[in-house]
Write a protein that holds these residues in place. Structure first.
Motif, PDB file in Angstrom:
ATOM      1  N   MET A 157       0.841  -1.219   0.000  1.00 50.53           N
ATOM      2  CA  MET A 157       0.000   0.000   0.000  1.00 50.53           C
ATOM      3  C   MET A 157       0.861   1.248   0.000  1.00 50.53           C
ATOM      4  N   ILE A 158       1.882   1.246   0.859  1.00 49.12           N
ATOM      5  CA  ILE A 158       2.738   2.438   0.961  1.00 49.12           C
ATOM      6  C   ILE A 158       3.421   2.702  -0.386  1.00 49.12           C
ATOM      7  N   GLU A 159       3.835   1.616  -1.046  1.00 47.42           N
ATOM      8  CA  GLU A 159       4.572   1.783  -2.305  1.00 47.42           C
ATOM      9  C   GLU A 159       3.670   2.099  -3.497  1.00 47.42           C
ATOM     10  N   ASN A 160       2.415   1.680  -3.444  1.00 47.05           N
ATOM     11  CA  ASN A 160       1.585   1.764  -4.656  1.00 47.05           C
ATOM     12  C   ASN A 160       0.372   2.684  -4.574  1.00 47.05           C
ATOM     13  N   ILE A 161      -0.050   3.031  -3.371  1.00 50.35           N
ATOM     14  CA  ILE A 161      -1.261   3.848  -3.249  1.00 50.35           C
ATOM     15  C   ILE A 161      -0.855   5.288  -2.940  1.00 50.35           C
ATOM     16  N   GLN A 162      -1.514   6.223  -3.594  1.00 50.55           N
ATOM     17  CA  GLN A 162      -1.129   7.632  -3.468  1.00 50.55           C
ATOM     18  C   GLN A 162      -2.266   8.469  -2.870  1.00 50.55           C
ATOM     19  N   ALA A 163      -1.909   9.712  -2.488  1.00 49.22           N
ATOM     20  CA  ALA A 163      -2.819  10.574  -1.719  1.00 49.22           C
ATOM     21  C   ALA A 163      -4.205  10.713  -2.344  1.00 49.22           C
ATOM     22  N   ASN A 164      -4.280  10.808  -3.657  1.00 45.96           N
ATOM     23  CA  ASN A 164      -5.563  11.064  -4.314  1.00 45.96           C
ATOM     24  C   ASN A 164      -6.337   9.789  -4.689  1.00 45.96           C
ATOM     25  N   ASP A 165      -5.833   8.646  -4.263  1.00 48.54           N
ATOM     26  CA  ASP A 165      -6.560   7.395  -4.488  1.00 48.54           C
ATOM     27  C   ASP A 165      -7.625   7.226  -3.393  1.00 48.54           C
ATOM     28  N   PHE A 166      -8.609   6.395  -3.689  1.00 45.45           N
ATOM     29  CA  PHE A 166      -9.677   6.143  -2.715  1.00 45.45           C
ATOM     30  C   PHE A 166      -9.764   4.660  -2.366  1.00 45.45           C
ATOM     31  N   HIS A 167     -10.190   4.417  -1.144  1.00 49.11           N
ATOM     32  CA  HIS A 167     -10.464   3.050  -0.690  1.00 49.11           C
ATOM     33  C   HIS A 167     -11.971   2.923  -0.470  1.00 49.11           C
ATOM     34  N   ILE A 168     -12.529   1.773  -0.824  1.00 49.15           N
ATOM     35  CA  ILE A 168     -13.913   1.467  -0.428  1.00 49.15           C
ATOM     36  C   ILE A 168     -13.836   0.272   0.511  1.00 49.15           C
ATOM     37  N   LEU A 169     -14.279   0.484   1.733  1.00 58.16           N
ATOM     38  CA  LEU A 169     -14.254  -0.586   2.740  1.00 58.16           C
ATOM     39  C   LEU A 169     -15.683  -0.783   3.244  1.00 58.16           C
ATOM     40  N   ILE A 170     -16.165  -2.021   3.157  1.00 59.81           N
ATOM     41  CA  ILE A 170     -17.544  -2.310   3.593  1.00 59.81           C
ATOM     42  C   ILE A 170     -17.489  -3.247   4.796  1.00 59.81           C
ATOM     43  N   LYS A 171     -18.290  -2.880   5.809  1.00 59.69           N
ATOM     44  CA  LYS A 171     -18.321  -3.705   7.028  1.00 59.69           C
ATOM     45  C   LYS A 171     -19.727  -4.215   7.289  1.00 59.69           C
ATOM     46  N   ASP A 172     -19.791  -5.397   7.857  1.00 58.34           N
ATOM     47  CA  ASP A 172     -21.040  -5.927   8.386  1.00 58.34           C
ATOM     48  C   ASP A 172     -20.938  -5.693   9.895  1.00 58.34           C
ATOM     49  N   GLU A 173     -21.685  -4.719  10.388  1.00 57.00           N
ATOM     50  CA  GLU A 173     -21.471  -4.218  11.758  1.00 57.00           C
ATOM     51  C   GLU A 173     -20.006  -3.812  11.882  1.00 57.00           C
ATOM     52  N   GLU A 174     -19.228  -4.517  12.719  1.00 60.11           N
ATOM     53  CA  GLU A 174     -17.827  -4.135  12.913  1.00 60.11           C
ATOM     54  C   GLU A 174     -16.874  -4.876  11.967  1.00 60.11           C
ATOM     55  N   LYS A 175     -17.400  -5.920  11.300  1.00 64.65           N
ATOM     56  CA  LYS A 175     -16.489  -6.841  10.596  1.00 64.65           C
ATOM     57  C   LYS A 175     -16.298  -6.446   9.129  1.00 64.65           C
ATOM     58  N   PRO A 176     -15.050  -6.167   8.708  1.00 66.59           N
ATOM     59  CA  PRO A 176     -14.810  -5.853   7.303  1.00 66.59           C
ATOM     60  C   PRO A 176     -15.158  -7.051   6.410  1.00 66.59           C
ATOM     61  N   ILE A 177     -15.963  -6.816   5.385  1.00 65.71           N
ATOM     62  CA  ILE A 177     -16.378  -7.926   4.523  1.00 65.71           C
ATOM     63  C   ILE A 177     -16.026  -7.714   3.042  1.00 65.71           C
ATOM     64  N   ALA A 178     -15.691  -6.509   2.648  1.00 69.65           N
ATOM     65  CA  ALA A 178     -15.361  -6.288   1.232  1.00 69.65           C
ATOM     66  C   ALA A 178     -14.522  -5.025   1.080  1.00 69.65           C
ATOM     67  N   TYR A 179     -13.664  -5.056   0.085  1.00 63.39           N
ATOM     68  CA  TYR A 179     -12.732  -3.939  -0.105  1.00 63.39           C
ATOM     69  C   TYR A 179     -12.336  -3.811  -1.573  1.00 63.39           C
ATOM     70  N   THR A 180     -12.092  -2.586  -2.002  1.00 60.43           N
ATOM     71  CA  THR A 180     -11.350  -2.333  -3.245  1.00 60.43           C
ATOM     72  C   THR A 180     -10.740  -0.941  -3.170  1.00 60.43           C
ATOM     73  N   ASN A 181      -9.821  -0.660  -4.116  1.00 60.79           N
ATOM     74  CA  ASN A 181      -9.347   0.721  -4.206  1.00 60.79           C
ATOM     75  C   ASN A 181      -9.604   1.281  -5.600  1.00 60.79           C
ATOM     76  N   LEU A 182      -9.733   2.604  -5.634  1.00 59.31           N
ATOM     77  CA  LEU A 182     -10.012   3.330  -6.879  1.00 59.31           C
ATOM     78  C   LEU A 182      -8.832   4.271  -7.099  1.00 59.31           C
ATOM     79  N   VAL A 183      -7.951   3.862  -7.979  1.00 58.68           N
ATOM     80  CA  VAL A 183      -6.650   4.502  -8.098  1.00 58.68           C
ATOM     81  C   VAL A 183      -6.663   5.494  -9.263  1.00 58.68           C
ATOM     82  N   ASP A 184      -6.060   6.650  -8.995  1.00 60.33           N
ATOM     83  CA  ASP A 184      -6.075   7.777  -9.935  1.00 60.33           C
ATOM     84  C   ASP A 184      -4.956   7.597 -10.968  1.00 60.33           C
TER      85      ASP A 184
END
Ligand SMILES: CC(C)(COP(=O)(O)OP(=O)(O)OC[C@H]1O[C@@H](n2cnc3c(N)ncnc32)[C@H](O)[C@@H]1OP(=O)(O)O)[C@@H](O)C(=O)NCCC(=O)NCCS
Length: 167
Positions: free
Chosen positions: A40-67
């Motif tokens: 992440m540190i090497e490949n993701i930059q300030a203007n990129d976005f993360h989508i993190l979905i949780k079921d209550e407290e538990k993370p269940i899905a993720y992706t990033n939207l990279v500029d």
């Protein structure tokens, strides 16, 4: 189930959120937390976005939207690269929730999307209206054996070159 979606700009992400994402990714990609974090540190930059979905407290899905920029029909075009698409477990519908959210975020921001995937996942993304770009239109040699898919393009894609960063 009550799902909570966070759309987080990378410049504003907390350490806690980064660790949650790395933990979720390590379910699907066999690297340890430090390795995921380094990626992440090497490949993701300030203007990129993360989508993190949780079921209550538990993370269940993720992706990033990279500029990123792709060369489409010989022109530089700003697009969002959808990468690291993953869910915590298959068969629960989390993959549907994730891609519906991705498409909604792209539409809200009027972003064009591209993603790379293997053959077996083409039908998954097609279910959410992503379009496969014919392999003879992909001009960058190192991607000869990867599928490119796109969404929200109003033009016909006759050629695509990609020399920007990993996502
Ligand atoms: C790809 C991934 C995100 C899909 O999420 P998932 O949780 O497995 O998907 P779900 O079980 O919620 O399935 C959602 C729907 O997609 C369909 N689907 C899932 N995988 C599919 C595939 N390979 N081909 C066609 N349809 C597929 C399911 O049948 C289901 O359809 P339905 O709701 O009409 O029954 C998940 O499997 C994953 O994390 N894989 C490992 C990481 C990875 O390879 N990511 C992709 C990088 S390009």
């Amino acid at each position: 189930m009550k799902f909570l979606t966070s759309v987080i700009k990378h410049s504003e992400i907390s350490e806690e959120q980064l660790i949650e994402i790395c933990r979720l990714k390590s379910i699907r990609w066999d690297y340890n937390l430090d390795q995921h974090k380094r990626w992440m540190i090497e490949n993701i930059q300030a203007n990129d976005f993360h989508i993190l979905i949780k079921d209550e407290e538990k993370p269940i899905a993720y992706t990033n939207l990279v500029d990123i920029t792709a060369i489409i029909n010989d022109k530089n075009i700003k697009v969002r690269g959808i990468g690291n698409v993953c869910t915590s477990e298959t068969g629960k519908g989390f993959g549907n929730i994730l891609m519906e959210e991705v498409n909604a975020v792209l539409a809200q921001n009027q972003w064009k999307g591209i993603l790379l995937c293997k053959d077996n996942l083409v039908p998954y993304y097609e279910k959410f209206n992503w379009k496969l770009i014919n392999s003879d239109k992909i001009m960058t040699k190192k991607f000869e054996n990867t599928n490119f898919m796109n969404i929200n393009f109003s033009i016909e894609i006759d050629s695509l070159e990609y020399n920007d960063r990993n996502f």
